[in-house]
Design a protein around this motif. Sequence first.
Motif, short mmCIF file in Angstrom:
data_model
loop_
_atom_site.label_atom_id
_atom_site.label_comp_id
_atom_site.label_asym_id
_atom_site.label_seq_id
_atom_site.Cartn_x
_atom_site.Cartn_y
_atom_site.Cartn_z
N ARG A 46 0.86 -1.19 0.00
CA ARG A 46 0.00 0.00 0.00
C ARG A 46 0.90 1.24 0.00
NH1 ARG A 46 -2.43 3.63 3.49
NH2 ARG A 46 -4.62 4.08 3.07
N CYS A 47 0.86 1.97 -1.09
CA CYS A 47 1.69 3.17 -1.19
C CYS A 47 1.13 4.26 -0.29
CB CYS A 47 1.74 3.66 -2.64
SG CYS A 47 2.80 5.12 -2.85
N PRO A 48 1.97 4.91 0.53
CA PRO A 48 1.47 5.98 1.40
C PRO A 48 0.99 7.21 0.63
CG PRO A 48 3.85 5.72 1.64
CD PRO A 48 3.38 4.59 0.77
N HIS A 49 1.33 7.32 -0.66
CA HIS A 49 0.89 8.49 -1.44
C HIS A 49 -0.62 8.45 -1.67
CE1 HIS A 49 0.75 10.75 -5.49
NE2 HIS A 49 0.58 11.60 -4.51
N ARG A 50 -1.12 7.40 -2.26
CA ARG A 50 -2.55 7.34 -2.59
C ARG A 50 -3.25 6.16 -1.93
NH1 ARG A 50 -3.28 10.32 -7.55
NH2 ARG A 50 -2.63 12.40 -6.92
N GLY A 51 -2.52 5.35 -1.19
CA GLY A 51 -3.15 4.21 -0.51
C GLY A 51 -3.54 3.08 -1.43
N ILE A 52 -2.80 2.94 -2.52
CA ILE A 52 -3.10 1.89 -3.50
C ILE A 52 -1.90 0.93 -3.61
CG2 ILE A 52 -4.69 3.33 -4.81
CD1 ILE A 52 -2.44 3.92 -6.79
N PRO A 53 -2.12 -0.27 -4.19
CA PRO A 53 -1.00 -1.20 -4.36
C PRO A 53 0.12 -0.58 -5.19
CG PRO A 53 -3.07 -2.35 -4.65
CD PRO A 53 -3.40 -0.87 -4.58
N GLN A 70 9.89 0.47 -5.70
CA GLN A 70 9.35 1.56 -6.50
C GLN A 70 7.84 1.41 -6.66
OE1 GLN A 70 10.70 1.89 -10.64
NE2 GLN A 70 10.74 4.10 -10.33
N CYS A 71 7.13 2.50 -6.48
CA CYS A 71 5.69 2.49 -6.77
C CYS A 71 5.50 2.76 -8.25
CB CYS A 71 4.97 3.56 -5.94
SG CYS A 71 3.19 3.61 -6.27
N ALA A 72 4.72 1.92 -8.92
CA ALA A 72 4.53 2.04 -10.36
C ALA A 72 3.69 3.25 -10.74
CB ALA A 72 3.90 0.76 -10.91
N SER A 73 2.86 3.75 -9.81
CA SER A 73 1.93 4.82 -10.19
C SER A 73 2.62 6.16 -10.42
CB SER A 73 0.85 4.98 -9.11
OG SER A 73 -0.01 3.87 -9.14
N HIS A 74 3.39 6.62 -9.46
CA HIS A 74 4.03 7.93 -9.60
C HIS A 74 5.52 7.88 -9.27
CE1 HIS A 74 -0.27 8.59 -8.39
NE2 HIS A 74 -0.23 9.16 -9.56
N GLY A 75 6.08 6.70 -9.18
CA GLY A 75 7.53 6.55 -9.10
C GLY A 75 8.17 6.73 -7.74
N ALA A 76 7.40 6.76 -6.66
CA ALA A 76 8.02 6.89 -5.34
C ALA A 76 9.01 5.76 -5.12
CB ALA A 76 6.95 6.85 -4.24
N LEU A 77 10.15 6.10 -4.47
CA LEU A 77 11.19 5.11 -4.19
C LEU A 77 11.33 4.93 -2.69
CD1 LEU A 77 13.84 6.32 -6.79
CD2 LEU A 77 12.46 4.23 -6.93
N GLY A 88 10.07 11.08 -4.56
CA GLY A 88 8.71 10.98 -5.05
C GLY A 88 7.73 11.76 -4.20
N PRO A 89 6.44 11.59 -4.44
CA PRO A 89 5.43 12.45 -3.82
C PRO A 89 5.16 12.19 -2.34
CG PRO A 89 4.39 10.81 -5.21
CD PRO A 89 5.87 10.67 -5.43
N CYS A 90 5.73 11.13 -1.77
CA CYS A 90 5.47 10.85 -0.35
C CYS A 90 6.77 10.74 0.43
CB CYS A 90 4.61 9.60 -0.19
SG CYS A 90 5.10 8.20 -1.22
S1 FES Z 1 0.45 6.08 -5.55
FE1 FES Z 1 2.53 5.53 -5.16
S2 FES Z 1 3.66 7.26 -5.79
FE2 FES Z 1 1.60 7.85 -6.11
#
Ligand code: FES
Length: 113
Positions: A46-53, A70-77, A88-90
């Motif tokens: 669960r990515c802390p940015h948007r709460g999605i896988p 790495q989060c595939a949605s917005h590239g957070a590392l 990244g965004p979080c």
């Molecule tokens: S949802 Fe993971 S970086 Fe945005």
Amino acid sequence: MPNDTTLSPLCLLSDLPTRGSKGVQHDGHNLIVVRQGAQVHVYENRCPHRGIPLEWVPDQFLDNSGRLIQCASHGALFLPESGECIAGPCVGQSLRAFACEVREGGIYLTPTD
Ligand code: FES
């Protein structure tokens, strides 16, 4: 006394390459198992940015170097050893960690009671 969630392995150490990752469903949790050599870490998927896988492709949670999650949605590392987001965004937030251990070739959640 181990609780039920610790009785079966999340997966085998041999399921993962030396630098690898795997998605696992376990006791109602959507988890990531990450291996960096002899070190194994488990996080909630669960990515802390948007709460999605984190992943778009099954079992692919690492960047091209194989050294960062790495989060595939917005590239957070995220650092594999702590789950902290370093780009990244979080930035500064962290993946939720689950304590784990390797026993007889299996990766298990560590008993909490
Ligand atoms: S949802 Fe993971 S970086 Fe945005």
